[in-house]
Design an enzyme around this catalytic site. Structure first.
Site, PDB file in Angstrom:
ATOM      1  N   HIS A 125       4.452  28.026  21.307  1.00  0.00           N
ATOM      2  CA  HIS A 125       4.400  28.713  20.145  1.00  0.00           C
ATOM      3  C   HIS A 125       3.510  30.005  20.314  1.00  0.00           C
ATOM      4  O   HIS A 125       2.783  30.529  19.785  1.00  0.00           O
ATOM      5  CB  HIS A 125       3.427  27.985  19.372  1.00  0.00           C
ATOM      6  CG  HIS A 125       4.448  26.921  18.547  1.00  0.00           C
ATOM      7  ND1 HIS A 125       5.908  26.942  18.888  1.00  0.00           N
ATOM      8  CD2 HIS A 125       3.900  25.812  17.964  1.00  0.00           C
ATOM      9  CE1 HIS A 125       6.071  25.856  18.128  1.00  0.00           C
ATOM     10  NE2 HIS A 125       5.024  24.968  17.493  1.00  0.00           N
ATOM     11  N   HIS A 142       6.715  28.262  10.670  1.00  0.00           N
ATOM     12  CA  HIS A 142       6.219  26.870  11.016  1.00  0.00           C
ATOM     13  C   HIS A 142       5.676  26.174   9.571  1.00  0.00           C
ATOM     14  O   HIS A 142       4.830  25.337   9.768  1.00  0.00           O
ATOM     15  CB  HIS A 142       5.274  26.785  12.029  1.00  0.00           C
ATOM     16  CG  HIS A 142       5.487  25.404  12.749  1.00  0.00           C
ATOM     17  ND1 HIS A 142       5.346  24.160  12.308  1.00  0.00           N
ATOM     18  CD2 HIS A 142       5.395  25.261  14.334  1.00  0.00           C
ATOM     19  CE1 HIS A 142       5.435  23.370  13.225  1.00  0.00           C
ATOM     20  NE2 HIS A 142       5.748  23.863  14.466  1.00  0.00           N
ATOM     21  N   SER A 143       6.289  26.288   8.422  1.00  0.00           N
ATOM     22  CA  SER A 143       5.944  25.641   7.217  1.00  0.00           C
ATOM     23  C   SER A 143       6.206  24.041   7.350  1.00  0.00           C
ATOM     24  O   SER A 143       7.229  23.833   7.616  1.00  0.00           O
ATOM     25  CB  SER A 143       6.483  26.407   6.152  1.00  0.00           C
ATOM     26  OG  SER A 143       5.806  27.676   6.060  1.00  0.00           O
ATOM     27  N   TYR A 144       5.359  23.377   6.950  1.00  0.00           N
ATOM     28  CA  TYR A 144       5.686  21.868   6.616  1.00  0.00           C
ATOM     29  C   TYR A 144       5.992  21.954   5.154  1.00  0.00           C
ATOM     30  O   TYR A 144       4.967  21.902   4.064  1.00  0.00           O
ATOM     31  CB  TYR A 144       4.606  20.969   6.897  1.00  0.00           C
ATOM     32  CG  TYR A 144       4.098  21.240   8.452  1.00  0.00           C
ATOM     33  CD1 TYR A 144       3.872  19.921   9.080  1.00  0.00           C
ATOM     34  CD2 TYR A 144       3.597  22.172   9.211  1.00  0.00           C
ATOM     35  CE1 TYR A 144       3.585  19.753  10.513  1.00  0.00           C
ATOM     36  CE2 TYR A 144       3.229  21.908  10.596  1.00  0.00           C
ATOM     37  CZ  TYR A 144       3.366  20.881  11.160  1.00  0.00           C
ATOM     38  OH  TYR A 144       3.015  20.709  12.440  1.00  0.00           O
ATOM     39  N   ASP A 203      11.663  15.511  16.452  1.00  0.00           N
ATOM     40  CA  ASP A 203      11.139  16.802  16.763  1.00  0.00           C
ATOM     41  C   ASP A 203      12.165  17.324  17.943  1.00  0.00           C
ATOM     42  O   ASP A 203      11.622  17.656  18.857  1.00  0.00           O
ATOM     43  CB  ASP A 203       9.622  16.478  17.428  1.00  0.00           C
ATOM     44  CG  ASP A 203       8.843  17.888  17.791  1.00  0.00           C
ATOM     45  OD1 ASP A 203       9.329  18.960  17.295  1.00  0.00           O
ATOM     46  OD2 ASP A 203       7.993  17.763  18.194  1.00  0.00           O
ATOM     47  N   GLN A 220      14.651  23.855  14.685  1.00  0.00           N
ATOM     48  CA  GLN A 220      13.832  22.509  15.069  1.00  0.00           C
ATOM     49  C   GLN A 220      13.445  21.859  13.823  1.00  0.00           C
ATOM     50  O   GLN A 220      12.919  22.253  12.829  1.00  0.00           O
ATOM     51  CB  GLN A 220      12.270  22.903  15.647  1.00  0.00           C
ATOM     52  CG  GLN A 220      11.820  21.847  16.467  1.00  0.00           C
ATOM     53  CD  GLN A 220      11.967  21.370  17.766  1.00  0.00           C
ATOM     54  OE1 GLN A 220      13.101  22.228  18.251  1.00  0.00           O
ATOM     55  NE2 GLN A 220      11.720  20.544  18.441  1.00  0.00           N
ATOM     56  N   GLU A 254      12.470  24.936  11.472  1.00  0.00           N
ATOM     57  CA  GLU A 254      12.073  26.221  11.987  1.00  0.00           C
ATOM     58  C   GLU A 254      13.249  26.804  12.803  1.00  0.00           C
ATOM     59  O   GLU A 254      13.716  26.430  13.874  1.00  0.00           O
ATOM     60  CB  GLU A 254      11.066  25.651  13.277  1.00  0.00           C
ATOM     61  CG  GLU A 254      10.038  25.164  12.717  1.00  0.00           C
ATOM     62  CD  GLU A 254       9.126  24.294  13.666  1.00  0.00           C
ATOM     63  OE1 GLU A 254       8.785  25.140  14.592  1.00  0.00           O
ATOM     64  OE2 GLU A 254       9.135  23.088  13.643  1.00  0.00           O
TER      65      GLU A 254
END
Length: 350
Positions: free
Chosen positions: A103, A177-179, A249, A287, A315
């Site tokens: 990252h 990279h939001s959840y 993942d 991802q 992602e």
């Protein structure tokens, strides 16, 4: 009319972060921060017009961790041993993931202050965030000029348009990279969310959870989301890859198509709220991550308590673990070329 920016707390540079709110007038609102180019909140209506904030996050900029809402760069995902060769020159990146670089390094784009420029045009309210990543930052060669424009449209979309140029050959592979939790960021597990992925293959991970060049078909496996199924249906099945990651993942691969073609990659549905989200992207893959490492009892915004699998990530990205594995999808950026990516999240209240 765009709302006034507001303070989001102190950051390591000694400045204060600022949050801007974009509103499409139809119930879709996005809060965006100049620190880390973060998406800190995304309020989405259901069929009855009731809003919920559907991304995990924190109340102040200094609290941000786990890459919640972050813009990741220069390179999304891990690079084994942090080593690569660019145009014949060896490059060694920092090993902030133990045995690998991940990252963008220990102080990647998500821990930097960006220049913010809010504006409005015919497609809605927008915020352009930009920064110059200097030569050698986190070990990357070349000065990279990068911008990200967030926009909320009247089509109930949050749209992200990335652009970057360099003065030396370098790596460029950006993502958000939001959840997401479509029931609301404070509504618990996402295992009941139903998911459909427009993919027939994925990259197999190694023991360090780094994608390899082995491409496996999803058909007949727990990785098959070609038709809607609950995220949790197979997540704890007796599968070596799922045991290794404690869930999903993995980099999913979209069918090959014309370069820069925007196409649907994934659809997520929360049966309880009825909110549906489509992800569209120009990238060759993404991802899919099920929040396996969110610590139990993690304190989030507005007093929320997060835990394992309380959010999922989609992602958009180029080939993982590039360039020391086959299957390169344009992660090398050279002088004179322009990196471009568009990813959007479209919301439907069913």
């Amino acid at each position: 009319m765009m709302s006034s920016p507001r303070d989001f707390g102190a950051i390591p540079e000694g400045n204060h972060a600022v949050v801007y709110t974009l509103n499409n007038g139809l119930g879709l609102e996005a809060d965006l921060c100049d620190f880390g180019a973060l998406l800190t909140a995304l309020r989405v209506p259901d069929a009855q017009g009731r809003q919920a904030d559907v991304v995990l996050g924190y109340d102040r900029a200094a609290e941000y961790k786990h890459s919640f809402g972050a813009t990741i760069g220069r390179f999304a995902g891990p690079i084994a041993k942090g080593a690569c060769t660019l145009e014949g020159a060896s490059v060694q990146l920092g090993l902030n993931g133990g045995s690998y670089h991940i990252h963008g390094g220990s102080k990647g784009f998500n821990k930097r202050l960006w220049k913010a420029e809010p504006f409005e045009d015919g497609d809605g309210q927008a915020l352009r965030l930009s920064r110059i990543s200097p030569d050698g930052e986190e070990g990357y060669p070349g000065t990279l000029k990068v911008s990200l424009t967030y926009r909320v449209t009247r089509r109930q979309e949050l749209r992200l348009d990335y652009e970057a140029v360099t003065d030396r050959a370098t790596l460029c592979n950006l993502t958000n990279h939001s959840y997401f939790n479509l029931g609301g960021h404070d509504s618990g597990s996402i295992v009941d969310h139903r998911l459909k992925l427009e993919c027939d293959s994925y990259n197999v991970n190694d023991a360090d959870i780094i994608a390899t060049n082995e491409v496996a078909p999803v058909s007949g496996t727990p990785f098959d989301f070609s038709a809607f199924k609950a995220v949790g249906d197979d997540i704890d099945s007796d599968c070596e890859q799922l045991r290794l990651c404690q869930g999903y993942d993995h980099n999913y691969l979209l069918p090959r198509t014309a370069a820069n073609e925007l196409r649907k990659a994934a659809t997520v549905l929360d049966p309880k709220s009825g909110r549906k989200m489509e992800m569209w992207t120009t990238e060759p893959g993404f991802q899919f991550y099920t929040g396996n490492s969110i610590p139990e009892g993690d304190r989030g915004k507005q007093g929320a308590v997060y835990g394992k699998r309380h959010g999922l990530c989609l992602e958009a990205q180029r080939a993982p673990n590039w360039p020391d594995r086959p299957g390169v999808n344009g992660a090398l950026l050279k002088p004179g070329d322009v990196y471009r990516q568009t990813t959007l999240y479209r919301f439907i209240a069913s």
